[in-house]
Design a protein around this motif. Structure first.
Motif, PDB file in Angstrom:
ATOM      1  N   THR A 148      47.918  42.102  47.416  1.00  0.00           N
ATOM      2  CA  THR A 148      47.344  42.051  45.905  1.00  0.00           C
ATOM      3  C   THR A 148      48.208  42.813  44.724  1.00  0.00           C
ATOM      4  O   THR A 148      48.806  43.860  45.062  1.00  0.00           O
ATOM      5  N   GLN A 150      46.592  43.062  41.523  1.00  0.00           N
ATOM      6  CA  GLN A 150      45.569  42.729  40.710  1.00  0.00           C
ATOM      7  C   GLN A 150      45.672  43.624  39.345  1.00  0.00           C
ATOM      8  O   GLN A 150      46.194  44.726  39.655  1.00  0.00           O
ATOM      9  N   ASP A 228      47.376  37.794  45.782  1.00  0.00           N
ATOM     10  CA  ASP A 228      46.270  37.927  44.824  1.00  0.00           C
ATOM     11  C   ASP A 228      46.786  38.302  43.395  1.00  0.00           C
ATOM     12  O   ASP A 228      47.037  39.581  43.271  1.00  0.00           O
ATOM     13  N   SER A 230      45.309  38.138  40.572  1.00  0.00           N
ATOM     14  CA  SER A 230      44.214  38.001  39.491  1.00  0.00           C
ATOM     15  C   SER A 230      44.051  39.299  38.443  1.00  0.00           C
ATOM     16  O   SER A 230      44.281  40.359  39.009  1.00  0.00           O
TER      17      SER A 230
END
Lengths: 329, 331
Positions: A148, A150, A228, A230
C-alpha cells in the motif's frame, strides 16, 4: 561541491535544501524557478542564492542539480542540465509519458552525466534491513507482495498534483512508482504485466483524476504483487498516509511499515492525534548518495533507468484500467 | 424445533455449542464414522445416526457442517424431505450447485440459511452499521485481509484439495468476498492470483484479489495460509468519500500474552480470538433460530451465499487463466 535546485514546484525541494546543507563540503550554490516570484520567495526563506533563470544557475557551473518541477516538465530541465554537463537528481516520477521518460535517460547517457531518480524508500532503514535479510537467504523464496502507498489528497502541498497534464494522472501516477521500485530492488526482476482498477469516489467533485487505484503486477520471475495507490486517507488521519508491504515467502511473511516510527501527539492545538516521525531521514541518505556518486564519479545506487521502469508500470496500469484486463509491459 | 448436525469437526462442534444456547433441541449427529460423532453426541445428549437419510425423519432442521463439496447433495436431500437447512459457507462448491440448492429449498418451502459468520463478528457488524449510518459516506476502496496458517486437518486434508474446498480463494477468501459485497454491493469483475497456481508444492499459500463493484467501489481482498501457527489476523479498511474505518485484530487484541508457553500445540485451523461475551458463532445460530421461528429476517440470504460463491469461482477462474473475469448478473 556545488549543488543547485531547479524549481520549487515540488514541495520536496524544501527538504532537499536542509539535506544538502547537512552534508559537509556541499554548498547549496543556488536556486532558480520558472516562476521567478516563487523562486525568489523560497530563496529568501532559506537564505539561498537566487538565479533569475535556469540558464544563469547552470552557467554558475554546479556539480549537480536537483530537478523539482512538475512531473511533466522534467525533460526540458534535464536536457538543459545535460547540455551543460551537469549531473541530475530528478524527482519521481521522472516523466509522464514513455517517450519523455526514455528521453530523460537517453539525454543524460549521451551527455555522460549522472542521472539519479529520487526514490527515497531505497534509503529507508527498515526497508534496507529487510532487503539485507532477504539477500542473506533467511527468508527463502519470495512469492508475492501486498503493498500500500496510500495518502491524503496531495493538493494541500501543491495544486498541480491533481492536474492530469502536469502530474500525468492521479493516484496511480503518484503512488505506483515507489513500490514498483522497492519490489524491483528486492527481487532483481522486472515487471512484465499489470492489471489495474481505478475510480474517483474520494474527492469526486474536486478533481479530474482517479483518487482510488488498485494494481496487480506480475514480475518476470513469477512473483506477483498488489499496490493500493489510493488517496483514501482523510485530512484528519494522524499523518499524510504511508507505505506498507507484506512480503510472503516460503517461510512465512514479513510485514513492513515504512513510516511506523512515530510518536503520537495529542495536542489541544490539533484536536486529533498526530503521528510525528522519528525514524531516520531517508531523504538525507538519498541526497548524500547523489553527492557521493558525483564525488566518486560512479553510477548512483538508484538510476534513471530505475525511474523509467517504474513509470512504465504506472503508464501500463492506466492502459489496463481502460481495458479492464491485464496488459503486458 | 429438533435439529440434527451433519459433520462433527470444528464447525459441527461450534454450531452444537450455539444450538445449546437456544430453545431448540439438538437431537442428532452424523459424521463420517460413528466414532467421530460419538463425543459430540454424548456432550449434548444427542443420538448418533449412521447417515443423513436416517436422521431426516427425526428432525426439523439439518445443520450442514461437512466439507464444501458435500453441501449440495446433502441440502437437496434435506429439502426433499421438507427440512430447513443451515449450511456452512461456502454455500456450494460452484454457483450452479448453489442455484440448485436455492431452487430445491424454494420448491420444498423450506428455509436455506448460509453461515457466513463474519457478518456476525461484532467488529465486522459494527463497521457495516457505521457504513449504513453514513459515517464514512460512499465506500470507495475496501481492504480486507484474513491470514492464518495452512489448515492441518488430517484425513486427506480436503481443505487443500481444490476440487473439494475451492482452495484458499474460496475456502478462506469467501468470508471477505461476502463482506465486501455486503458493504459495497454486487461485484462486476474479479482479478485474482495465488501462490499455488505457479508453485503447487509451495509450503504456504496466499491469495490476492481485486474486485470491481457495480457501485464503482473497488475492493482488495487478501487471504493467507502463510503464517506460523497459531497466528490468526484480520484487517479491515473501508474508505469512503467522507471518512475511513480501520480495524486490525492485532491492534485491538485486549490481551497481550507474554507468558512462557507450556506447550506448543496449536489448533488445526487458525481461529480469531478476541474475547467477547458471546461467540459470533453462537450469535449466528441464535439469529438463525429466530429466523426459523419466523421472528426475524436473516442478515444473510441464500442468494447472498450464492453471490459469494460466484465471486470465489470467478477468482479461481481468474487465477487459472490470468484474466479478469466478468460476473453475470445473478437472477
Amino acid at each position: 561541491m556545488k549543488i543547485g535546485i531547479m524549481s520549487f514546484a515540488h514541495h520536496h525541494a524544501e527538504a532537499y535544501i536542509a539535506n544538502l546543507r547537512a552534508i559537509s563540503g556541499v554548498e547549496l550554490c543556488g536556486v532558480a524557478d520558472e516562476d521567478p516570484a516563487r523562486g525568489q520567495r523560497f530563496a529568501q526563506a532559506y537564505n539561498a542564492p537566487f538565479f533569475h533563470t535556469y540558464e544563469a544557475l547552470l552557467a554558475s557551473k554546479p556539480d549537480g542539480v536537483i530537478i523539482c518541477t512538475e512531473n511533466s516538465k522534467h525533460l526540458p530541465l534535464v536536457e538543459m542540465a545535460a547540455a551543460s554537463k551537469i549531473n541530475v537528481l530528478c524527482e519521481k516520477p521522472i516523466a509522464t509519458t514513455l517517450a519523455d521518460a526514455k528521453a530523460v535517460v537517453d539525454v543524460c547517457a549521451r551527455a555522460g552525466v549522472l542521472l539519479m531518480t529520487a526514490f527515497p524508500m531505497r534509503f529507508s532503514a527498515p526497508l534496507m534491513e529487510v532487503k539485507a535479510r532477504l539477500d542473506s537467504g533467511e527468508l527463502g523464496q519470495v512469492y508475492c507482495f501486498n503493498g500500500t502507498n496510500q495518502g491524503e489528497l496531495p493538493t494541500k502541498h501543491r495544486a498541480w498534483f491533481v492536474d492530469p497534464t502536469l502530474a500525468g494522472g492521479g493516484a496511480i501516477m503518484d503512488h505506483t512508482v515507489h513500490l514498483v521500485d522497492i519490489m524491483r530492488w528486492y527481487l532483481g526482476s522486472e515487471a512484465v504485466e499489470v492489471y489495474a482498477q481505478t475510480n474517483k469516489i474520494f474527492h469526486a467533485n474536486e478533481v479530474n483524476v482517479e483518487t482510488g487505484g488498485l494494481e496487480m503486477i506480475t514480475f518476470q520471475n513469477g512473483v506477483f504483487a498488489t499496490i493500493d495507490t489510493s488517496w483514501c486517507r482523510p485530512q484528519y488521519w494522524p499523518t499524510w498516509g504511508g507505505l506498507t508491504f507484506e512480503m510472503v515467502t516460503e517461510r512465512g511473511a514479513v510485514i513492513v511499515d515504512g513510516f511506523k516510527q512515530n510518536i503520537t501527539i495529542y495536542s489541544h492545538a490539533n484536536q486529533r492525534p498526530i503521528w510525528q516521525y522519528w525514524g531516520s531521514d531517508m531523504n538525507q541518505a538519498m541526497i548524500s548518495e547523489f553527492v557521493s556518486a558525483i564525488r566518486d564519479g560512479r553510477e548512483p545506487s538508484v538510476t534513471g533507468v530505475d525511474g523509467l521502469r517504474a513509470v512504465e508500470v504506472a503508464l501500463a496500469a492506466y492502459d489496463s484500467a481502460r481495458v479492464g484486463q491485464p496488459v503486458k509491459i | 424445533m429438533k435439529v440434527g448436525i451433519v459433520g462433527a469437526g470444528f464447525m459441527g462442534t461450534t454450531h452444537a455449542a450455539g444450538w445449546a444456547e437456544t430453545e431448540a433441541e439438538l437431537i442428532g449427529i452424523v459424521a463420517e464414522t460413528a466414532d467421530e460423532a460419538k463425543p459430540l453426541a454424548n456432550q449434548y445428549n444427542a443420538r448418533v445416526y449412521p447417515d443423513l437419510a436416517s436422521m431426516l425423519p427425526d428432525v426439523d432442521v439439518v445443520d450442514i457442517c461437512t466439507p464444501t463439496h458435500q453441501h449440495h447433495e446433502m441440502t437437496l436431500q434435506a429439502a426433499a424431505a421438507g427440512k430447513h437447512v443451515i449450511c456452512e459457507k461456502p454455500l456450494g462448491r460452484t454457483t450452479a450447485q448453489a442455484r440448485e440448492m436455492i431452487e430445491a429449498c424454494r420448491k420444498a418451502g423450506v428455509k436455506l440459511l448460509v453461515a457466513h459468520v463474519v457478518r456476525f463478528f461484532t467488529e465486522y457488524a459494527l463497521a457495516k452499521s457505521s457504513v449504513m449510518r453514513g459515517e464514512v459516506g460512499k465506500p470507495g476502496v475496501i481492504r480486507l485481509n484474513r491470514g492464518s496458517f495452512r489448515p492441518k486437518k488430517p484425513a486427506g486434508n480436503w481443505f487443500l484439495d481444490e476440487s473439494k474446498s475451492g482452495g484458499i480463494l474460496m475456502d478462506l477468501m469467501i468470508h471477505d468476498f461476502d463482506y465486501a459485497r455486503w458493504i459495497a454491493g454486487d461485484v462486476e469483475s474479479v482479478f485474482a492470483k495465488k501462490i499455488t497456481t505457479a508453485n503447487p508444492n509451495a509450503p504456504v499459500d496466499y491469495g490476492l484479489a481485486i474486485l470491481k463493484h457495480r457501485s464503482g467501489a473497488i475492493s482488495h481482498i487478501t487471504g493467507s495460509w502463510a503464517y506460523p501457527p497459531p497466528t490468526f489476523r484480520t484487517h479491515l479498511e473501508i474508505a469512503g468519500d467522507s471518512g475511513l474505518i480501520e480495524f486490525d485484530s492485532a491492534d485491538t487484541s485486549p490481551i497481550l500474552n507474554l507468558v512462557a508457553k507450556t506447550n506448543s500445540e496449536s489448533p488445526d485451523v487458525g481461529l480469531p480470538s478476541s474475547p467477547v461475551s458471546e461467540s459470533p458463532y453462537t450469535t449466528q445460530i441464535k439469529e438463525f433460530y429466530s429466523v426459523l421461528l419466523g421472528e426475524k429476517e436473516s442478515r444473510i440470504t441464500a442468494e447472498d451465499g450464492m453471490a459469494a460463491v460466484q465471486i470465489s469461482e470467478a477468482a479461481i477462474q481468474s487465477a487459472a487463466t490470468g484474466k479478469a473475469v466478468l460476473l453475470e448478473v445473478l437472477s
